[in-house]
Design a protein around this motif. Structure first.
Motif, short mmCIF file in Angstrom:
data_model
loop_
_atom_site.label_atom_id
_atom_site.label_comp_id
_atom_site.label_asym_id
_atom_site.label_seq_id
_atom_site.Cartn_x
_atom_site.Cartn_y
_atom_site.Cartn_z
N ASN A 207 33.60 24.89 23.45
CA ASN A 207 33.56 26.35 23.65
C ASN A 207 33.13 27.10 22.40
OD1 ASN A 207 34.72 26.09 26.35
ND2 ASN A 207 36.63 25.62 25.29
N ASP A 257 37.65 19.68 26.59
CA ASP A 257 38.58 20.80 26.38
C ASP A 257 39.80 20.41 25.57
OD1 ASP A 257 37.03 22.60 27.77
OD2 ASP A 257 38.02 22.24 29.69
N TYR A 280 42.44 23.28 26.16
CA TYR A 280 41.99 24.66 26.33
C TYR A 280 42.24 25.14 27.75
CZ TYR A 280 39.05 28.82 26.12
OH TYR A 280 38.59 30.11 26.16
N ASP A 281 42.89 26.29 27.87
CA ASP A 281 43.16 26.91 29.16
C ASP A 281 42.18 28.06 29.35
OD1 ASP A 281 44.10 28.30 31.35
OD2 ASP A 281 46.22 28.08 30.84
N SER A 282 41.22 27.90 30.26
CA SER A 282 40.18 28.91 30.44
C SER A 282 40.72 30.20 31.05
CB SER A 282 39.06 28.36 31.34
OG SER A 282 39.58 27.99 32.61
N LYS A 285 42.68 31.66 28.00
CA LYS A 285 41.84 31.54 26.80
C LYS A 285 42.68 31.18 25.59
CE LYS A 285 38.15 34.53 28.51
NZ LYS A 285 37.29 35.70 28.28
#
Length: 336
Positions: A207, A257, A280-282, A285
């Motif tokens: 990201n 992620d 990572y938690d989309s 964020k």
């Protein structure tokens, strides 16, 4: 950047015509035109929901307060996006401050032109207390960056009114900035900006993010150097426990992620290899703690594997990167 008639028009136009009838929180969930942040906006210890238009999708802002597990809209306002000017960046909880949150906007087409709008909750009202403007003139001379704190004192609810929106004080004129604003030297800023310190270790994550290790400090930054999260309760230094020689921090390994901090600690009996993995938690964020692994070797014979301990979110629940404390995990889980 000074506010223009075009920007005022956009604020007035959207206030008057970009909003529909009042909607419930369900309308905004899984709606690509909006993003949601969980922040305690009424200081009662319960997380509420802050809804904002996404970039280039408008300037809407809503506060939904948690009422016994249901969410009731208690504020409708603006997120300070401007047509042809700054656009919404994010909405963040403010730590250790009188304000509740800050709304970040930035100019997307070059140079440094950012604004942070600070909001607090007083006497059942949400108040815009101040705006921090960060600006330099990249077209002319980028040697100076101005940081200007401008007191506002405006009721967020009133900003739906076009006349009230005009009352938002902008960054001082150029002739005034040297006197009323703080001045940062750009050359010095480049040396201290997260992600480029000469004495730091930098690791590329997914990201377009980076992990930056400097002594015991671990920071997550985006490609511009903006700080997204910080933690000084993870990284080990060499022989941190004092019980025996241990390597301390080794490296950070990233895949998709996930990223894992690999390091070594030491106890009275064991050499302990530690593996701390974040995912990572989309949606939020944020990077969340995903898994912990501890590999124990005999201190007298380091090549002899004694045992392993592995913990997952089923054990420790949801823990944000910035809130994780490694020593607390030892107390609560590892040493039991």
């Amino acid at each position: 950047m000074k506010i223009t008639g075009k920007i005022i028009f956009f604020l007035i136009f959207c206030v008057a015509g970009c909003r529909g009838n009042q909607k419930g929180i369900e309308y905004f969930e899984d709606n690509s035109d909006y993003f949601i942040r969980e922040i305690d906006v009424d200081k009662n210890g319960t997380l509420d929901k802050v809804v904002s238009s996404e970039k280039y999708k408008g300037n809407e802002l809503y506060f939904f307060v948690n009422k016994g597990g249901g969410y009731q809209m208690m504020l409708e306002s603006i997120n300070f996006s401007e047509d042809g000017g700054r656009i919404i960046g994010d909405i963040e909880k403010v730590e250790d401050n009188e304000e509740l949150l800050r709304i970040h906007t930035f100019f997307p087409d070059g140079g440094t032109d950012e604004a942070y709008y600070y909001v607090t909750y007083i006497n059942s009202k949400w108040i815009l207390t101040k705006t921090r403007y960060i600006n330099n003139y990249w077209q002319e001379d980028d040697a100076k960056t101005y940081v200007c704190d401008v007191i506002q004192g405006l009721n967020m609810k009133d900003l739906l009114n076009p006349e009230a929106a005009k009352m938002i004080k902008q960054i001082p004129d150029r002739s005034e900035r040297e006197r009323v604003c703080k001045v940062q030297d750009a050359a010095k800023e480049k040396l201290t900006k997260p992600g480029v310190e000469s004495d730091s270790l930098v690791y590329e994550l997914n990201n377009e993010l980076k992990a930056v290790v400097k002594q015991k400090d671990l920071r997550l930054v985006d490609k511009t150097g903006k700080l997204l999260g910080e933690n000084n309760s993870i990284i080990r230094i060499t022989d941190e426990s004092g019980n025996c020689f241990s390597e301390g921090f080794r490296t950070i390994v990233s895949k998709g992620d996930y990223f894992t901090v690999e390091q070594q600690n030491c106890s009275n009996k064991y050499i302990i290899d530690e593996y701390i993995t974040f995912k990572y938690d989309s949606v939020t964020k944020n990077y969340m703690l995903h898994k912990l692994g501890f590999v124990y070797s005999d201190k007298a014979n380091p090549d002899t594997l004694e045992k392993e301990k592995i913990f997952s979110a089923k054990d420790f629940g949801k823990i944000k990167f910035s809130e994780f404390n490694l020593d607390s995990v030892y107390t609560e889980y590892v040493n039991k």
